[in-house]
Design a protein around this motif. Structure first.
Motif, PDB file in Angstrom:
ATOM      1  N   PHE A  94     -16.766 -15.544 -16.728  1.00 28.41           N
ATOM      2  CA  PHE A  94     -17.957 -14.713 -16.547  1.00 28.41           C
ATOM      3  C   PHE A  94     -17.885 -13.451 -17.398  1.00 28.41           C
ATOM      4  CE2 PHE A  94     -17.960 -17.363 -12.765  1.00 28.41           C
ATOM      5  CZ  PHE A  94     -19.298 -17.716 -12.655  1.00 28.41           C
ATOM      6  N   GLY A  95     -16.670 -12.888 -17.528  1.00 28.99           N
ATOM      7  CA  GLY A  95     -16.508 -11.694 -18.353  1.00 28.99           C
ATOM      8  C   GLY A  95     -16.814 -11.949 -19.818  1.00 28.99           C
ATOM      9  N   ARG A  96     -16.419 -13.112 -20.325  1.00 30.80           N
ATOM     10  CA  ARG A  96     -16.717 -13.446 -21.718  1.00 30.80           C
ATOM     11  C   ARG A  96     -18.220 -13.474 -21.959  1.00 30.80           C
ATOM     12  NH1 ARG A  96     -14.176 -15.841 -25.925  1.00 30.80           N
ATOM     13  NH2 ARG A  96     -12.330 -16.359 -24.704  1.00 30.80           N
ATOM     14  N   ARG A  97     -18.954 -14.027 -21.012  1.00 34.46           N
ATOM     15  CA  ARG A  97     -20.415 -14.091 -21.171  1.00 34.46           C
ATOM     16  C   ARG A  97     -21.026 -12.699 -21.132  1.00 34.46           C
ATOM     17  NH1 ARG A  97     -18.854 -19.020 -19.256  1.00 34.46           N
ATOM     18  NH2 ARG A  97     -20.161 -20.831 -19.787  1.00 34.46           N
ATOM     19  N   MET A  98     -20.484 -11.819 -20.304  1.00 28.65           N
ATOM     20  CA  MET A  98     -20.941 -10.421 -20.306  1.00 28.65           C
ATOM     21  C   MET A  98     -20.734  -9.794 -21.680  1.00 28.65           C
ATOM     22  SD  MET A  98     -19.590  -8.461 -16.924  1.00 28.65           S
ATOM     23  CE  MET A  98     -19.830  -9.099 -15.267  1.00 28.65           C
ATOM     24  N   ALA A  99     -19.534  -9.999 -22.214  1.00 31.28           N
ATOM     25  CA  ALA A  99     -19.203  -9.393 -23.508  1.00 31.28           C
ATOM     26  C   ALA A  99     -20.096  -9.946 -24.613  1.00 31.28           C
ATOM     27  CB  ALA A  99     -17.732  -9.637 -23.826  1.00 31.28           C
ATOM     28  N   GLU A 100     -20.341 -11.247 -24.594  1.00 26.96           N
ATOM     29  CA  GLU A 100     -21.170 -11.868 -25.629  1.00 26.96           C
ATOM     30  C   GLU A 100     -22.619 -11.434 -25.520  1.00 26.96           C
ATOM     31  OE1 GLU A 100     -20.366 -15.988 -24.966  1.00 26.96           O
ATOM     32  OE2 GLU A 100     -18.551 -15.997 -26.227  1.00 26.96           O
ATOM     33  N   ARG A 101     -23.091 -11.148 -24.317  1.00 27.56           N
ATOM     34  CA  ARG A 101     -24.464 -10.682 -24.134  1.00 27.56           C
ATOM     35  C   ARG A 101     -24.671  -9.311 -24.772  1.00 27.56           C
ATOM     36  NH1 ARG A 101     -26.667  -9.435 -18.145  1.00 27.56           N
ATOM     37  NH2 ARG A 101     -24.886  -7.994 -18.321  1.00 27.56           N
ATOM     38  N   GLY A 102     -23.641  -8.477 -24.707  1.00 33.42           N
ATOM     39  CA  GLY A 102     -23.711  -7.168 -25.352  1.00 33.42           C
ATOM     40  C   GLY A 102     -24.534  -6.128 -24.629  1.00 33.42           C
ATOM     41  N   GLN A 103     -24.731  -6.293 -23.314  1.00 28.51           N
ATOM     42  CA  GLN A 103     -25.519  -5.330 -22.552  1.00 28.51           C
ATOM     43  C   GLN A 103     -24.712  -4.682 -21.426  1.00 28.51           C
ATOM     44  OE1 GLN A 103     -29.183  -7.154 -21.235  1.00 28.51           O
ATOM     45  NE2 GLN A 103     -29.588  -8.065 -23.240  1.00 28.51           N
ATOM     46  N   GLY A 104     -23.411  -4.759 -21.510  1.00 30.01           N
ATOM     47  CA  GLY A 104     -22.566  -4.146 -20.493  1.00 30.01           C
ATOM     48  C   GLY A 104     -22.469  -4.978 -19.235  1.00 30.01           C
ATOM     49  N   GLY A 105     -21.912  -4.370 -18.196  1.00 33.66           N
ATOM     50  CA  GLY A 105     -21.713  -5.051 -16.927  1.00 33.66           C
ATOM     51  C   GLY A 105     -20.523  -4.459 -16.208  1.00 33.66           C
ATOM     52  N   HIS A 106     -20.115  -5.107 -15.140  1.00 35.51           N
ATOM     53  CA  HIS A 106     -18.978  -4.599 -14.382  1.00 35.51           C
ATOM     54  C   HIS A 106     -18.233  -5.751 -13.714  1.00 35.51           C
ATOM     55  CE1 HIS A 106     -17.232  -0.692 -13.076  1.00 35.51           C
ATOM     56  NE2 HIS A 106     -16.590  -1.497 -12.235  1.00 35.51           N
ATOM     57  N   ILE A 107     -16.905  -5.668 -13.757  1.00 31.80           N
ATOM     58  CA  ILE A 107     -16.044  -6.654 -13.109  1.00 31.80           C
ATOM     59  C   ILE A 107     -15.262  -5.949 -12.010  1.00 31.80           C
ATOM     60  CG2 ILE A 107     -14.056  -8.188 -13.399  1.00 31.80           C
ATOM     61  CD1 ILE A 107     -14.976  -8.592 -16.308  1.00 31.80           C
ATOM     62  N   VAL A 108     -15.294  -6.524 -10.814  1.00 31.86           N
ATOM     63  CA  VAL A 108     -14.542  -5.992  -9.673  1.00 31.86           C
ATOM     64  C   VAL A 108     -13.514  -7.028  -9.245  1.00 31.86           C
ATOM     65  CG1 VAL A 108     -14.667  -5.229  -7.272  1.00 31.86           C
ATOM     66  CG2 VAL A 108     -16.495  -4.612  -8.866  1.00 31.86           C
ATOM     67  N   ASN A 109     -12.265  -6.638  -9.237  1.00 33.01           N
ATOM     68  CA  ASN A 109     -11.195  -7.516  -8.774  1.00 33.01           C
ATOM     69  C   ASN A 109     -10.611  -6.945  -7.481  1.00 33.01           C
ATOM     70  OD1 ASN A 109     -11.447  -9.184 -11.052  1.00 33.01           O
ATOM     71  ND2 ASN A 109     -10.072  -7.885 -12.235  1.00 33.01           N
ATOM     72  N   VAL A 110     -10.696  -7.714  -6.417  1.00 35.69           N
ATOM     73  CA  VAL A 110     -10.172  -7.246  -5.132  1.00 35.69           C
ATOM     74  C   VAL A 110      -8.678  -7.527  -5.078  1.00 35.69           C
ATOM     75  CG1 VAL A 110     -10.322  -7.408  -2.631  1.00 35.69           C
ATOM     76  CG2 VAL A 110     -12.397  -7.580  -4.016  1.00 35.69           C
ATOM     77  N   ALA A 111      -7.894  -6.461  -5.182  1.00 29.82           N
ATOM     78  CA  ALA A 111      -6.440  -6.566  -5.096  1.00 29.82           C
ATOM     79  C   ALA A 111      -6.040  -6.232  -3.657  1.00 29.82           C
ATOM     80  CB  ALA A 111      -5.776  -5.639  -6.113  1.00 29.82           C
TER      81      ALA A 111
END
Length: 242
Positions: A94-111
Motif C-alpha cells: 500500500f505504501g508503494r502505491r501512495m508513493a507512486e501516486r505522488g500526493q502524500g499520505g500516512h502510514i500507521v504501524n501499531v507497535a
C-alpha cells in the motif's frame, strides 16, 4: 474505510461500526496479513475498487508469552509472520502505491510499549514489536521527501481481545486457558479502552508524529528508555504476575 481481517465476520462488523460512527462509506475485505499472496491480491483489489488509500493502519497482531527457551521455532514464526511480516506486507504494497501516486499520505504501524520495554515474559512478542518500531523509523526517513508520514503507535495495557487469544509457550492447554483468563481479567480491571488508542492514532496522523506512546505506563516506559534505560533493564527481570 476499508476494514481488513482474516475473519470475514469481524471485518464486516468493523465496517458496520464505522458506518454507524459516521464514515461516509465502509467496506469489509477478508485477508490474512501474514499471507504475502493474499495481501498482494488485497492491495490490487482495494486499489481497483476504492483507489489508493490515504491513511494505512497496520494493526493486526497476536500475543505470545513465555520463556525464551520454551518458545519454539514455530512459535517464533507465527508471531513474526503476523506482527512483523504483516506490517511489512502492508507498508510495501500500500505504501508503494501512495508513493507512486505522488500526493502524500500516512502510514500507521501499531507497535507496543513492549517495543522499548524489555521483559522476561514476552521475548518473541517484544522482539516483533521492536522490529515494527525500527521499521517505522526507517520508512519515515525514506518517505519524508514524498509527503508520506509514518507513525509508530505504542500502546501499553489496553483492554482488547488479544489477551484472551494470546498463547503461552511451555504450558499445557489447561494452564494456557488459565493464563488467558487471568490476563483478560487484569486487562479488564485496567480497562483502558481501545477507543483512546484510536484517538491517539488520529492525533499521530494529524501531527505527523514519529512515535506515539499510549497509556500512562507506555509514556513512562518510553521516557525511561531514553533517559534511564538501566532502570527498565532492572524492571525487566521481575517475573510477570500473569
Amino acid at each position: 474505510v476499508v476494514a481488513v481481517d482474516r475473519d470475514p465476520e469481524s471485518a464486516a462488523r468493523t465496517a458496520q461500526e464505522a458506518r454507524r460512527a459516521g464514515a461516509p462509506a465502509a467496506w469489509a475485505e477478508p485477508a490474512d496479513v501474514s499471507d504475502e499472496q493474499a495481501m498482494e491480491k488485497l492491495a490490487e483489489r482495494v486499489t481497483t475498487e476504492y483507489g489508493v488509500v490515504d491513511v494505512l493502519v497496520n494493526n493486526a497482531g497476536i500475543g505470545l508469552g513465555g520463556s525464551f527457551f520454551d518458545t519454539t521455532p514455530e512459535d517464533w514464526k507465527q508471531v513474526l509472520d503476523v506482527n512483523l511480516w504483516g506490517v511489512i506486507h502492508g507498508c510495501r504494497l500500500f505504501g508503494r502505491r501512495m508513493a507512486e501516486r505522488g500526493q502524500g499520505g500516512h502510514i500507521v504501524n501499531v507497535a507496543s510499549a513492549a517495543a522499548y520495554q524489555p521483559t522476561r515474559a514476552l521475548p518473541a512478542y517484544s522482539t516483533s514489536k521492536a522490529a515494527v518500531l525500527m521499521l517505522s523509523e526507517c520508512l519515515r526517513a525514506e518517505l519524508a521527501g514524498q509527503g508520506i508520514g509514518v507513525t509508530a503507535i505504542c500502546p501499553g495495557f489496553v483492554n482488547t481481545a488479544i489477551t484472551s487469544t494470546a498463547r503461552f509457550a511451555g504450558v499445557d492447554a489447561e494452564e494456557e486457558r488459565r493464563l488467558q483468563k487471568r490476563a483478560a481479567r487484569l486487562y479488564g480491571l485496567r480497562n483502558y479502552p481501545p477507543e483512546k488508542v484510536a484517538a491517539a492514532i488520529l492525533r499521530g496522523v494529524v501531527r505527523d508524529a514519529a512515535v506515539v506512546p499510549v497509556t500512562p505506563e507506555a509514556r513512562v516506559a518510553y521516557a525511561l528508555s531514553r533517559w534511564m534505560p538501566g532502570a527498565l533493564r532492572r524492571i525487566a527481570r521481575v517475573k510477570s504476575p500473569v
